[in-house]
Design a protein around this motif. Structure first.
Motif, short mmCIF file in Angstrom:
data_model
loop_
_atom_site.label_atom_id
_atom_site.label_comp_id
_atom_site.label_asym_id
_atom_site.label_seq_id
_atom_site.Cartn_x
_atom_site.Cartn_y
_atom_site.Cartn_z
N GLU A 67 31.56 30.05 35.59
CA GLU A 67 32.48 29.01 35.02
C GLU A 67 32.11 27.87 36.15
N ALA A 68 30.82 27.47 35.97
CA ALA A 68 30.25 26.56 36.79
C ALA A 68 31.08 25.12 36.62
N GLY A 69 31.41 24.81 35.48
CA GLY A 69 32.07 23.37 35.10
C GLY A 69 33.51 23.17 35.76
N ARG A 70 34.04 24.55 36.52
CA ARG A 70 35.27 24.40 37.06
C ARG A 70 34.96 25.01 38.78
N LEU A 71 34.07 25.71 38.70
CA LEU A 71 33.78 26.35 40.30
C LEU A 71 32.63 25.84 40.85
N GLY A 72 31.71 25.10 40.36
CA GLY A 72 30.40 24.61 40.63
C GLY A 72 29.70 25.90 40.93
N ASP A 73 28.77 25.99 41.85
CA ASP A 73 27.68 27.15 42.04
C ASP A 73 28.17 28.23 43.13
N LYS A 74 29.52 28.12 43.10
CA LYS A 74 30.15 29.25 44.06
C LYS A 74 29.89 30.63 43.73
N PHE A 75 30.08 30.90 42.26
CA PHE A 75 29.80 32.29 41.62
C PHE A 75 28.61 32.30 40.79
N ALA A 76 27.51 31.67 41.25
CA ALA A 76 26.29 31.32 40.30
C ALA A 76 25.69 32.69 39.97
N ASN A 77 25.93 33.94 40.59
CA ASN A 77 25.10 34.94 40.27
C ASN A 77 26.12 35.95 39.78
N ASN A 78 27.47 35.72 39.58
CA ASN A 78 28.36 36.46 38.99
C ASN A 78 28.17 37.12 37.61
N PRO A 79 28.25 38.49 37.39
CA PRO A 79 28.07 38.81 36.23
C PRO A 79 29.05 39.09 35.31
N MET A 80 28.88 39.19 33.96
CA MET A 80 29.51 39.49 33.05
C MET A 80 30.41 40.89 33.13
N CYS A 81 31.30 40.99 32.78
CA CYS A 81 31.95 42.31 32.90
C CYS A 81 32.44 43.26 31.53
N PRO A 82 31.77 44.26 31.56
CA PRO A 82 32.06 45.22 30.40
C PRO A 82 33.37 45.66 30.64
N LEU A 83 34.15 45.84 29.80
CA LEU A 83 35.52 46.62 29.66
C LEU A 83 35.51 48.07 30.51
N ALA A 84 34.39 48.85 30.40
CA ALA A 84 34.31 50.01 31.07
C ALA A 84 34.55 49.85 32.50
N ASP A 85 33.79 48.74 33.16
CA ASP A 85 34.18 48.32 34.45
C ASP A 85 35.56 48.46 34.76
N ILE A 86 36.46 48.26 33.97
CA ILE A 86 38.03 47.95 34.25
C ILE A 86 38.35 49.10 34.33
N VAL A 87 38.04 50.33 33.79
CA VAL A 87 38.45 51.85 33.81
C VAL A 87 38.39 52.20 35.53
N ASP A 88 36.93 51.94 36.20
CA ASP A 88 36.68 52.09 37.35
C ASP A 88 37.71 51.30 38.34
N LEU A 89 38.00 49.98 37.72
CA LEU A 89 38.61 49.24 38.53
C LEU A 89 40.26 49.77 38.90
N LEU A 90 40.93 50.19 37.90
CA LEU A 90 42.04 50.72 37.62
C LEU A 90 42.09 51.97 38.37
N ASN A 91 40.93 52.76 38.43
CA ASN A 91 41.16 54.08 39.07
C ASN A 91 41.30 53.77 40.50
N ALA A 92 40.66 52.68 40.84
CA ALA A 92 40.74 52.38 42.28
C ALA A 92 42.07 51.70 42.89
N TYR A 93 43.07 51.42 41.92
CA TYR A 93 44.41 50.93 42.10
C TYR A 93 45.10 51.61 41.28
N PRO A 94 45.58 52.73 41.37
CA PRO A 94 46.34 53.81 40.53
C PRO A 94 47.98 53.09 40.28
N ALA A 95 48.17 52.15 41.05
CA ALA A 95 49.60 51.62 40.82
C ALA A 95 49.53 50.69 39.72
#
Length: 252
Positions: free
Chosen positions: A80-108
């Motif tokens: 999102e360089a137009g808004r945030l510049g190069d701060k997150f230049a190497n930030n990857p896209m996120c498959p939905l499958a990664d959200i399963v792991d994320l919510l497993n880490a935050y069970p509430a």
């Protein structure tokens, strides 16, 4: 107010590229109990957390998301360089499958997963909804499907999905037969479409209002009967309301 009354719209978008793992993870780390994310499909029908059909705003790449395979999308950067510049230049896209792991880490925590109309139009309802719910089944009890396209939610209901939240950017017909059949837990409404004299407590479904940006604005909507507000500034909003969440205690 409690943390459950706030939803992190596309993650903690104020500080991170929207609809990315870091934005969603940082929202949860800040104390959010609800995250909201959008879904578009790749060329090979893999769900990605992404709002726009076009890759330009987030990735600086020409083309539509469904013109690229999942493998190709994972080589791009959602900065999102137009808004945030190069701060997150190497930030990857996120498959939905990664959200399963994320919510497993935050069970509430819960996720509101919005199925976008563009992918529904491109691939058809069954292809999109099946791809999404098949990935989310391990955490189905904590995922509410949302969409402007109520037919997609009804299809998911027929496939056995249990939790739903409809979303509107106009003042909805509360007697809509599809809405009644869906029995949503909550209805999302754009703050700009709510009539000035509407008492949200008198409506048949709990109402969640978006996009809320200040403490006073949130207080005003809660006073009018909103059960929750959605915001790009979830960390700031929780801090303004003096709300903290101890995830360690919740998972103990």
């Amino acid at each position: 107010m409690q943390a459950i009354n706030f939803i992190a719209h596309r993650g903690w978008r104020q500080h991170y590229p929207e609809n990315t793992y870091i934005a969603l993870e940082q929202a949860l780390a800040a104390g959010a109990l609800n995250i909201e994310l959008d879904i578009q499909l790749s060329a090979d029908a893999v769900p990605f957390v992404f709002h726009d059909p076009n890759l330009a705003r987030m990735c600086g790449t020409d083309g539509l998301i469904w013109e690229f395979t999942a493998k190709e999308l994972l080589t791009l950067h959602a900065s999102e360089a137009g808004r945030l510049g190069d701060k997150f230049a190497n930030n990857p896209m996120c498959p939905l499958a990664d959200i399963v792991d994320l919510l497993n880490a935050y069970p509430a925590a819960n996720a509101y997963v919005e199925i976008k109309a563009e992918s529904l139009c491109q691939f058809g309802t069954a292809t999109v909804v099946d791809a999404v719910i098949n990935i989310l089944r391990p955490i189905a009890d904590r995922c509410l499907l949302i969409s402007f396209e109520l037919d997609a939610l009804i299809y998911a209901q027929h496939e056995g999905w249990q939790r739903f939240a409809a979303v509107f950017d106009y003042w909805p017909d509360w007697q809509l037969a599809t809405l009644a059949a869906l029995k949503p837990e909550v209805v999302f409404c754009d703050k700009h479409c709510v009539p000035i004299d509407a008492d949200l407590r008198r409506l048949p479904w709990p109402v969640l209002v978006y996009e809320i940006g200040t403490l006073q604005e949130a207080k005003d909507w809660f006073a009018r009967g909103a059960v929750a507000v959605e915001t790009f500034l979830v960390g700031e909003m929780l801090s303004d309301f003096n709300i903290t969440v101890d995830f360690a205690a919740d998972s103990a």
